[in-house]
Design an enzyme around this catalytic site. Structure first.
Site, PDB file in Angstrom:
ATOM      1  CD1 TRP A  32      -3.513  -0.382   1.600  1.00  0.00           C
ATOM      2  CD2 TRP A  32      -2.187  -2.349   1.124  1.00  0.00           C
ATOM      3  NE1 TRP A  32      -4.206  -1.402   1.577  1.00  0.00           N
ATOM      4  CE2 TRP A  32      -3.533  -2.556   1.399  1.00  0.00           C
ATOM      5  CE3 TRP A  32      -1.238  -3.214   1.050  1.00  0.00           C
ATOM      6  CZ2 TRP A  32      -3.888  -3.823   1.393  1.00  0.00           C
ATOM      7  CZ3 TRP A  32      -1.722  -4.581   1.029  1.00  0.00           C
ATOM      8  CH2 TRP A  32      -2.952  -4.947   1.224  1.00  0.00           C
TER       9      TRP A  32
ATOM     10  CB  VAL B 258       2.317  -0.792  -5.925  1.00  0.00           C
ATOM     11  CG1 VAL B 258       3.795  -1.119  -5.917  1.00  0.00           C
ATOM     12  CG2 VAL B 258       2.130  -0.363  -7.351  1.00  0.00           C
ATOM     13  CE  LYS B 259      -5.870  -0.288  -1.090  1.00  0.00           C
ATOM     14  NZ  LYS B 259      -6.363  -0.215   0.458  1.00  0.00           N
ATOM     15  CD  GLN B 260      -0.719   5.550  -4.607  1.00  0.00           C
ATOM     16  OE1 GLN B 260      -1.614   6.141  -3.539  1.00  0.00           O
ATOM     17  NE2 GLN B 260       0.593   5.580  -4.196  1.00  0.00           N
TER      18      GLN B 260
END
Length: 350
Positions: free
Chosen positions: A199, A236-238
């Site tokens: 995150w 990846v978390k965005q």
């Protein structure tokens, strides 16, 4: 008319007809049925980590497409249990969280050591577990922007998890400690054969300038993503970009005029594509968050976010509150609507 077009309504043309003239889609590593073989097999990831990635990509309604739909429920810690579960008290019970992910056709469920550990023997072999290993708890007063470990990577491995997830608050005073801490954790996770999801969030009051909030600006979030992939996050978390120009507005760091004149525009898909590019041109998949629940507008907001992510070259959506803060059948329907975007051949890469 497809269901996606119907949900988008008057905005369908704006999102579905857009042509990206910034970063060419031919430059991207796009999700597909052969993602692990085509993108990850040549990396230094272990055979067992590749197997964990393949397990996640093969599960649920999106299995075999290269896209992912993940249910994340760590809000009991990150936003307090009362604030998170009062709208639907059934989700105080960990089994209902996992059931929602399973019946909602998700690739994986991401939650805490406690939630997943409570039902691991019943569900860890039925759906990939992503154990969130650090959190910002809100009971410390005054609260600070810090993420601390709640358990060990080996605990997650013993639980049968396919992956570990973690947050770094880039821009916060504690971010460099978190960076070192999570880099070490991800290294051990890969050694044990698990995948890693980061995150990549921004936290600093200095990122608010003259009434504008740049915590979700494309240039700052893009750089956060780039730091995340540097410590070997596999995904990846965005947050979806809401504006641009954070570096210039805040007046720090380094950037280039081309970031704003050639590599982005003001269209949401182009802003999201800049995030994808910062993940090694899509080698590391970008999943965008679904955001908080707002009630009646949740379905349209979630589908819009999925369309932007997919057309930008992203890997999928990770949506929690919009799904679990409503009756389970409605939460399942919302998750299916998100997944339908990635199954819809008419929603193409911009």
């Amino acid at each position: 008319m497809s269901k996606t077009v119907e949900i988008l309504g008057e905005q369908a043309g704006y999102y579905l007809s857009h042509v990206c003239r910034t970063i060419d889609k031919k430059s991207l590593y796009l999700p597909g049925p052969d993602t692990v073989d085509r993108i990850w097999a040549e990396s230094d990831r272990s055979v067992r980590t590749l197997g964990s990635l393949q397990w996640i990509l093969s599960n649920g309604r999106l299995g075999g497409t290269g896209y992912v739909s993940i249910l994340p429920v760590d809000q009991g810690i990150e936003h307090s249990a009362g604030a998170s579960f009062a709208p639907n008290p059934a989700y105080f019970d960990p089994e209902n969280i996992v059931r929602l992910a399973v019946e909602g056709g998700c690739n994986a469920v991401a939650s805490t050591f406690g939630v997943l550990g409570a039902v691991a023997r019943k569900y860890a072999h039925k759906i990939p577990f992503i154990v969130k290993i650090n959190h910002n708890e809100l009971l410390s007063y005054p609260n600070t922007y810090d993420q601390v470990l709640f358990g060990t990577v080996r605990d997650a491995w013993n639980m049968g998890a396919a992956a570990v997830g973690a947050t770094i608050y880039f821009g916060s005073p504690e971010s460099r400690r978190q960076l070192v801490e999570i880099a070490r954790a991800f290294d051990l996770a890969h050694e044990l054969g698990m995948a890693t999801i980061l995150w990549c969030y921004l936290r600093n009051e200095g990122f608010r300038k003259e009434g504008a909030d740049y915590h979700a600006s494309a240039d700052l979030t893009g750089q956060a993503d780039h730091l995340g992939v540097t410590i070997k996050a596999d995904i990846v978390k965005q947050k979806l970009p809401s504006n641009n120009g954070g570096f210039r507005a805040v007046g720090f760091g380094k950037t280039s005029d081309k970031v704003y004149t050639e590599l982005t525009s003001d269209h949401p898909i182009d802003l999201c594509r800049y995030q994808v590019a910062n993940g090694y041109m899509g080698r590391v998949g970008l999943i965008n968050s679904g955001g908080e629940s707002r009630g009646a507008s949740d379905l349209q907001e979630a589908v819009t976010t999925a369309v932007i992510n997919k057309r930008a070259g992203g890997m999928g959506l990770i949506s929690g509150r919009k799904a679990f803060q409503r009756p389970m059948k409605d939460g399942i329907a919302l998750l299916h609507a998100i997944q339908d975007v990635y199954l819809d051949d008419e929603v193409t890469i911009a």
